[in-house]
Design an enzyme around this catalytic site. Structure first.
Site, PDB file in Angstrom:
ATOM      1  N   ASP A  36      35.748  50.944  39.810  1.00 39.24           N
ATOM      2  CA  ASP A  36      34.499  50.720  39.084  1.00 39.24           C
ATOM      3  C   ASP A  36      33.354  50.600  40.079  1.00 39.24           C
ATOM      4  O   ASP A  36      33.533  50.823  41.278  1.00 39.24           O
ATOM      5  CB  ASP A  36      34.597  49.499  38.174  1.00 39.24           C
ATOM      6  CG  ASP A  36      35.069  48.286  38.939  1.00 39.24           C
ATOM      7  OD1 ASP A  36      34.585  48.069  40.068  1.00 39.24           O
ATOM      8  OD2 ASP A  36      35.942  47.550  38.436  1.00 39.24           O
ATOM      9  N   LYS A  58      30.961  50.676  34.200  1.00 37.96           N
ATOM     10  CA  LYS A  58      29.864  50.907  33.249  1.00 37.96           C
ATOM     11  C   LYS A  58      29.242  52.278  33.423  1.00 37.96           C
ATOM     12  O   LYS A  58      29.003  52.737  34.520  1.00 37.96           O
ATOM     13  CB  LYS A  58      28.768  49.864  33.496  1.00 37.96           C
ATOM     14  CG  LYS A  58      28.872  48.712  32.556  1.00 37.96           C
ATOM     15  CD  LYS A  58      27.621  47.852  32.613  1.00 37.96           C
ATOM     16  CE  LYS A  58      27.976  46.456  32.161  1.00 37.96           C
ATOM     17  NZ  LYS A  58      27.815  45.422  33.138  1.00 37.96           N
ATOM     18  N   MET A 173      28.072  35.949  39.315  1.00 36.38           N
ATOM     19  CA  MET A 173      27.677  36.378  37.966  1.00 36.38           C
ATOM     20  C   MET A 173      26.705  35.397  37.315  1.00 36.38           C
ATOM     21  O   MET A 173      26.731  35.206  36.101  1.00 36.38           O
ATOM     22  CB  MET A 173      28.917  36.546  37.067  1.00 36.38           C
ATOM     23  CG  MET A 173      29.909  37.559  37.600  1.00 36.38           C
ATOM     24  SD  MET A 173      31.422  37.653  36.608  1.00 36.38           S
ATOM     25  CE  MET A 173      32.318  36.220  37.186  1.00 36.38           C
TER      26      MET A 173
HETATM   27  N1  SAH Z   1      36.174  39.953  42.739  1.00 38.00           N
HETATM   28  C1  SAH Z   1      34.793  39.920  43.130  1.00 38.00           C
HETATM   29  C2  SAH Z   1      33.919  39.200  42.150  1.00 38.00           C
HETATM   30  C3  SAH Z   1      33.870  39.854  40.805  1.00 38.00           C
HETATM   31  S1  SAH Z   1      32.731  39.086  39.735  1.00 38.00           S
HETATM   32  C4  SAH Z   1      34.686  39.305  44.526  1.00 38.00           C
HETATM   33  O1  SAH Z   1      35.652  38.727  45.031  1.00 38.00           O
HETATM   34  O2  SAH Z   1      33.627  39.446  45.143  1.00 38.00           O
HETATM   35  C5  SAH Z   1      31.277  40.035  40.003  1.00 38.00           C
HETATM   36  C6  SAH Z   1      30.230  39.212  40.696  1.00 38.00           C
HETATM   37  O3  SAH Z   1      30.491  39.171  42.080  1.00 38.00           O
HETATM   38  C7  SAH Z   1      28.833  39.741  40.601  1.00 38.00           C
HETATM   39  O4  SAH Z   1      28.214  39.404  39.388  1.00 38.00           O
HETATM   40  C8  SAH Z   1      28.166  39.063  41.769  1.00 38.00           C
HETATM   41  O5  SAH Z   1      27.887  37.730  41.484  1.00 38.00           O
HETATM   42  C9  SAH Z   1      29.283  39.078  42.787  1.00 38.00           C
HETATM   43  N2  SAH Z   1      29.202  40.211  43.702  1.00 38.00           N
HETATM   44  C10 SAH Z   1      30.155  41.125  43.970  1.00 38.00           C
HETATM   45  N3  SAH Z   1      29.758  41.966  44.928  1.00 38.00           N
HETATM   46  C11 SAH Z   1      28.513  41.576  45.274  1.00 38.00           C
HETATM   47  C12 SAH Z   1      27.566  42.043  46.233  1.00 38.00           C
HETATM   48  N4  SAH Z   1      27.817  43.080  47.030  1.00 38.00           N
HETATM   49  N5  SAH Z   1      26.392  41.390  46.336  1.00 38.00           N
HETATM   50  C13 SAH Z   1      26.117  40.328  45.556  1.00 38.00           C
HETATM   51  N6  SAH Z   1      26.969  39.868  44.641  1.00 38.00           N
HETATM   52  C14 SAH Z   1      28.158  40.470  44.510  1.00 38.00           C
END
Ligand code: SAH
Length: 518
Positions: A36, A58, A173
């Protein structure tokens, strides 16, 4: 049929180099890659060319695929015997719904592995100069989801405990709920002046940081229209950014640069862009191969049949050197048969490619559009001599003309040919439209022509117009002329026609790009 296997792999936060070695190895072996938007699109280039790429994120015109359907898809692919990678942003176990996917795989008796990734919860603050723990400031950190309605948040988060935890609070998020989060934290006893940072698209070209306090952060988010996805960091460690911010200082920070060169040739340019803090985006539009037509093959063979007849061998590119030696091998010849010939190389890279094969060549200047290119050899070039010019099928006319002018017979052979690459990048067009590609690099006229063709094939009606707002960087005047002739506006021209010169021109021309928002 034997069952396949599913690897639930963390892709890291966006910078494609932040995947683990194990994750990358699994990706390189997979039959199918289910991915995704959070998993950086450039990682897909690391999959096998024949791997099936399945997007489940999406789309503008349709909603995200439901979690049950994604889990089901993984099961179905594995039942068909496939090795499947489920590539997930960050770490798969941190708000990655890995439990549901792995659970259904287990129920269906399908073997799986979970390969952890670098979570955005830690990496994104780090890229903004914010360590989540600090010896004096925070001895723990909590990672909390902000992706719920306010009353659900109240039920899942024990605000009183969270607020009074000793360490840093990291919300994922949570951008849409920033006001509510700040309010609850203050209500439960956090000082209103507690520093807060939001880091958007950390580790990518779009990385932007907004700082404030619990009291004013909501207003700042609104005022700057700060969009998700972002990591929210609450705590004293945020102040560390003032002294520890680092990535924003790199000369190409914030710039996503399209690299159009053949993949086999791109690594030097890609590495340099990366080193200077830019984000290289590979989209190879050409590749080289041995000539295929019978006449071309015959011409090369004939020219190489009498190595003793040459007084000179003039190489014009690293490719030319590589293919010249490939030919010698394929016709079972030997470089020592060219013992009568002196070697000349255009540019230091070409000379180096010869040097590693034990041939010290006379180096001609790179500026080989200029008349007088052969001045430095003038006293050694004699009328009646024979020169062999192994080159690509697109090489220019100047060099043979100059040789002929001095009475030297030039025997040109096309040791390789340049052909367009079929590209299957599903994102590129949209990224250019959304201004997510900030610059394009051209290293030859054929990359110009072939990029425009490739964009047309991807559906762009007027590719030059599409690139109107993108910086166009060219390696030299001939490439630049081709770009202008094709309706592009060249914004950066390398002073020396080398990869270093090209990257330098990009760095010099980037001052008008915005940097961080704080
Ligand atoms: N499994 C992922 C998190 C999934 S939830 C992890 O471990 O990072 C998705 C959320 O992760 C987003 O809404 C945001 O808050 C954060 N996120 C993921 N990648 C990001 C990035 N490159 N920059 C800022 N926020 C990020």
């Amino acid at each position: 049929m034997a069952k396949g296997k599913v690897y639930l792999v963390g892709a890291g936060p966006g910078d494609p180099k932040l995947i683990t070695v194990r994750g990358l190895e699994a990706l390189q072996r997979a039959d199918c890659v289910v991915y995704d938007r959070l998993a950086g699109p450039q990682l897909l280039n690391r999959a096998r060319v024949d791997a099936e790429l399945i997007y489940v994120g999406k789309l503008t015109d349709r909603h995200t695929m439901k979690q049950e359907d994604i889990s089901r898809l993984l099961v179905d692919l594995a039942l068909r015997g496939k090795t499947v990678i489920r590539l997930k942003g960050g770490d798969p176990t941190v708000f990655g719904r890995v439990g549901e996917e792995a659970g259904l795989l287990r129920q269906n008796g399908i073997p799986f592995e979970i390969i952890p990734g670098i979570t955005s919860a830690i990496a994104v603050p780090a890229y903004a100069g914010i360590p989540v723990t600090h010896r004096d400031l925070a001895s723990s950190f909590s990672v909390i989801t902000g992706h719920e309605s306010s009353d659900k948040l109240d039920r899942s988060i024990h605000w009183d405990k969270v607020t009074n935890a000793t360490g840093t609070l990291v919300f994922l998020m949570g951008v849409a709920k920033i006001g509510y989060i700040a309010e609850q934290l203050i209500k439960h006893g956090k000082p209103a002046q507690t520093p807060v940072a939001l880091v958007r698209w950390g580790t990518r070209a779009e990385q932007r940081t907004l700082t404030g306090t619990l009291e004013d952060i909501e207003e700042r988010v609104k005022k700057t229209d700060f969009q998700p996805p972002a990591v929210i960091i609450v705590g004293e460690v945020v102040r560390q950014r003032q002294s520890l911010a680092w990535i924003e200082d790199k000369p190409l920070f914030g710039l996503r640069v399209l690299v159009t060169r053949a993949r086999s040739q791109a690594s030097e340019l890609v590495d340099k862009i990366d080193e200077l803090g830019g984000e290289p985006y590979e989209f190879p539009v050409i590749e080289t191969r041995l000539p295929e037509s019978a006449e071309a093959v015959e011409a090369v063979r004939a020219a190489l049949a009498e190595p003793e007849s040459y007084d000179w061998v003039v190489l014009t590119s690293v490719n030319g050197v590589d293919y010249f030696f490939r030919w010698l091998k394929s016709i079972e010849s030997d470089i020592r048969r060219f013992h009568r010939a002196r070697f000349a190389a255009v540019g230091p890279k070409t000379a180096e490619a010869l040097a590693v094969r034990g041939i010290r060549a006379h180096t001609l200047p790179e500026q080989f559009r200029a008349e007088g290119l052969l001045d430095s050899l003038a006293d050694q070039l004699k009328p009646g001599q024979n020169a062999l010019l192994p080159r690509g099928d697109l090489a220019r006319e100047l060099l043979p003309r100059e040789l002929e002018r001095l009475g030297v017979r030039a025997v040109e052979i096309d040791v390789y040919e340049t052909v367009p690459t079929e590209s299957r990048d599903p994102f590129l067009l949209e990224m250019i439209q959304n201004r997510e590609i900030h610059a394009v690099t051209f290293t030859s006229s054929s990359t110009v022509v072939n990029l425009l063709d490739a964009l047309r094939r991807l559906g762009a009606e007027d590719p030059a117009a599409l690139l109107r707002n993108v910086d166009i960087a060219c390696i030299g005047p001939i490439t630049a002329r081709t770009a202008e002739e094709n309706g592009l506006h060249v914004t950066a021209l390398a002073q020396s026609s080398t990869i270093d010169g090209l990257v330098q021109a990009l760095a010099d021309g980037r001052s008008h790009h915005e940097r961080s928002t704080d």
